[in-house]
Design a protein around this motif. Sequence first.
Motif, PDB file in Angstrom:
ATOM      1  N   SER A  81      88.703  43.885 -21.816  1.00  0.00           N
ATOM      2  CA  SER A  81      87.373  44.485 -21.881  1.00  0.00           C
ATOM      3  C   SER A  81      87.059  45.284 -20.634  1.00  0.00           C
ATOM      4  O   SER A  81      86.412  46.332 -20.711  1.00  0.00           O
ATOM      5  N   SER A 135      88.245  49.117 -20.222  1.00  0.00           N
ATOM      6  CA  SER A 135      86.916  49.511 -20.736  1.00  0.00           C
ATOM      7  C   SER A 135      86.855  49.413 -22.263  1.00  0.00           C
ATOM      8  O   SER A 135      86.419  50.338 -22.940  1.00  0.00           O
ATOM      9  N   LEU A 136      87.283  48.273 -22.784  1.00  0.00           N
ATOM     10  CA  LEU A 136      87.404  48.069 -24.239  1.00  0.00           C
ATOM     11  C   LEU A 136      86.527  46.944 -24.780  1.00  0.00           C
ATOM     12  O   LEU A 136      86.880  46.358 -25.807  1.00  0.00           O
ATOM     13  N   PRO A 137      85.402  46.594 -24.159  1.00  0.00           N
ATOM     14  CA  PRO A 137      84.739  45.343 -24.549  1.00  0.00           C
ATOM     15  C   PRO A 137      84.334  45.286 -26.017  1.00  0.00           C
ATOM     16  O   PRO A 137      84.357  44.219 -26.616  1.00  0.00           O
ATOM     17  N   GLY A 138      83.987  46.438 -26.610  1.00  0.00           N
ATOM     18  CA  GLY A 138      83.497  46.430 -27.984  1.00  0.00           C
ATOM     19  C   GLY A 138      84.570  46.208 -29.031  1.00  0.00           C
ATOM     20  O   GLY A 138      84.261  45.837 -30.161  1.00  0.00           O
ATOM     21  N   GLU A 139      85.841  46.429 -28.680  1.00  0.00           N
ATOM     22  CA  GLU A 139      86.888  46.245 -29.688  1.00  0.00           C
ATOM     23  C   GLU A 139      87.367  44.799 -29.754  1.00  0.00           C
ATOM     24  O   GLU A 139      88.072  44.419 -30.684  1.00  0.00           O
ATOM     25  N   ARG A 140      86.951  43.967 -28.787  1.00  0.00           N
ATOM     26  CA  ARG A 140      87.259  42.531 -28.828  1.00  0.00           C
ATOM     27  C   ARG A 140      88.758  42.278 -28.871  1.00  0.00           C
ATOM     28  O   ARG A 140      89.313  41.935 -29.929  1.00  0.00           O
TER      29      ARG A 140
END
Lengths: 396, 396
Positions: free
Chosen positions: A246, A250-255
């Motif tokens: 995340s 910078s990928l927090p929304g893709e879980r």
Amino acid sequence: MQLLSETVQGYLANSSMIRRMFEAGIELRKKYGPENVYDFSLGNPDLPAPARVVDGLKAFAEKADQPFAFGYTPNAGAPWAREALAKWLSEDQGVSLEAGDVLISVGAASALNAVLKAIFNPGEELLTFAPYFVEYGFYVSNHGGVLSTVPSRPETFAPDVEALEKAMSPKTRAVLINSPHNPTGAVYTLEELKEICALLERKSEEYGHPVWLISDEPYRFLAYDGIEVPSVLPLYRFAVCVSSFSKNLSLPGERIGYAALSPLLENRAEFMAALTLTNRILGYVNAPIVGQHIMVAALGASVDVDIYTRRRNAMAEVLAEAGYEFNLPRGSFYFFPKAPGGDDKAFIAALTQECVLGVPGSGFGCPGYFRLAFCVDEDIIRRSAKGFAAARRKFA
Amino acid sequence: MQLLSETVQGYLANSSMIRRMFEAGIELRKKYGPENVYDFSLGNPDLPAPARVVDGLKAFAEKADQPFAFGYTPNAGAPWAREALAKWLSEDQGVSLEAGDVLISVGAASALNAVLKAIFNPGEELLTFAPYFVEYGFYVSNHGGVLSTVPSRPETFAPDVEALEKAMSPKTRAVLINSPHNPTGAVYTLEELKEICALLERKSEEYGHPVWLISDEPYRFLAYDGIEVPSVLPLYRFAVCVSSFSKNLSLPGERIGYAALSPLLENRAEFMAALTLTNRILGYVNAPIVGQHIMVAALGASVDVDIYTRRRNAMAEVLAEAGYEFNLPRGSFYFFPKAPGGDDKAFIAALTQECVLGVPGSGFGCPGYFRLAFCVDEDIIRRSAKGFAAARRKFA
């Protein structure tokens, strides 16, 4: 008629403080314009994802019209993704992991829940050092366990291993650590980790059951001034590392996250079978397939850590100039200064009046402090100086 | 030392039968070649995702280099995604839903767990009609509840509402239905749903607490011969629909689903606040962001249902010719024939020897039957005829 379970009814009643703060932020933006609100309340990375993430996504999109492109993967993750992750973790953490030692998860949160479900019997205890991330309490309670806290050492927020030993009992099933640390920015040293592991090994023998060391490491990539973030995996057979992509991608929304087992654990296959099962029956089923593709494409990539270094230094200047007492973070993207006047909720209220948003330490089991997330533009940090100074003066 | 909790240790011991079957499949493919193994054991859709899914993914990839492209969304889903979903559900199900009435979830499994966590007190009971999807038992147990079953009506697998009433008690917190039905292919009629809702309304009043109707609907799009799949949302204030886009958009691996509340429920906002909280604290956090983009791009699209119709008809021919007793599925992609000889495990063992894979009805709480998933190529279905006939003869 009461719609909700007793437990959730209680949670909702208590969560209203945070919601009021969130609503205050919305109000302030409306009233003064978003450019005049300095929001350090959320750990939501603002940097765009690295190019390899975007390229990986585009490459996947090109073959997304094939049958099974979006199909279920095995509950522990696609074999090719586990293979790639194990290889990268092995290099990154100086251990020897195979595909079967890692599980790909719906963010670190699902990995942590899958681990807790696999090990907790009702009424058993999880110990963690305060301050701590508030979700931990919910997570252990989901599986019938109880969270208890041990204070960190004053000033440095280093782990107090003596206090930990005193707090332990045969009810202690696991110790949860988080380094680099949210909310304090502390990074545990190799010596400190070895001391914790030696204690847990001794207590496991004494109690006749494993005392697991769960290491939550989403900020592993983010340490400053060249210091090292040591791995727990080579140190202790009952160590489990949980983490996510995340922050560094910078990928927090893709879980997308993982759990990794220590290669010192003899019955790793049995434990991985249990994690695979709990990951399934908790309803995560498998980590999002697009995220698995992205992760493999971008393993080893990272957002620019220099940007965070500059932000940390800017925030330190702002706080020092206004006369705050604080520790310079050695990792993660949080400051945890003392609340002027000592009452963190009162201080945060005053800070909010200056259009500066932070979170009271009470929300992390540590009143008297407050948390600032510096994953925001350096310009916003610098422009917040006036607000920080004004709020500080009120408690001089 | 025992690594696992008592509960998970027990689960693992019992799950070995399914694993042995899975391993048998791998063995058969190695021995006879994958083209000679007829695998009807899994509900993993083989059709490629519709073009709008792929186009939506590509459109998202074009803007994925922006800050926050993969950022956290609110726990209940991105506002634009909830808005679009509510609009589509309103049209599809003849109800009037707003964004605040729907939660976007990590597949139907997470929606179901979030609902159960919101409503179950320890020891309360969930009733469902047998046969049923085996994961339901784990899900309710995750939250301290207990699953009990009521037999469906013989032959048709329609809901037996009288039996349901007899099974109910003040401990009954929810009734879970699944239409179109896995594993039987039954589709509940409007009359049957109304009868269930009237019973639950009466019992809610009698017990002084809501008896929720949870309707699990991943196969809503897949009904045959022009029959209608009625919605429960306009029928009962305590109805919650949970579903996913795994089957109609062939998206199971991306984990994207939803929960929708009945517009008849007065305190919907309170209930949605609870679902938003439970979705967060169970570690789902938010539905995968790429999946949310794909869903919005593809709402209303569907894989080609005619293909499933032809497969159903082909499978019916194969089974009829070999002398099996079965109900023609009216929806979903499963047959649930009687096991020749009556012992479903013995029969499935014999079928496996013919390189045909199915699942014993015991795995669905209904011994004496077996399940066949026909989400496989029509050619495979036709070529399996010899194996079905040979296994049938052994139990003549």
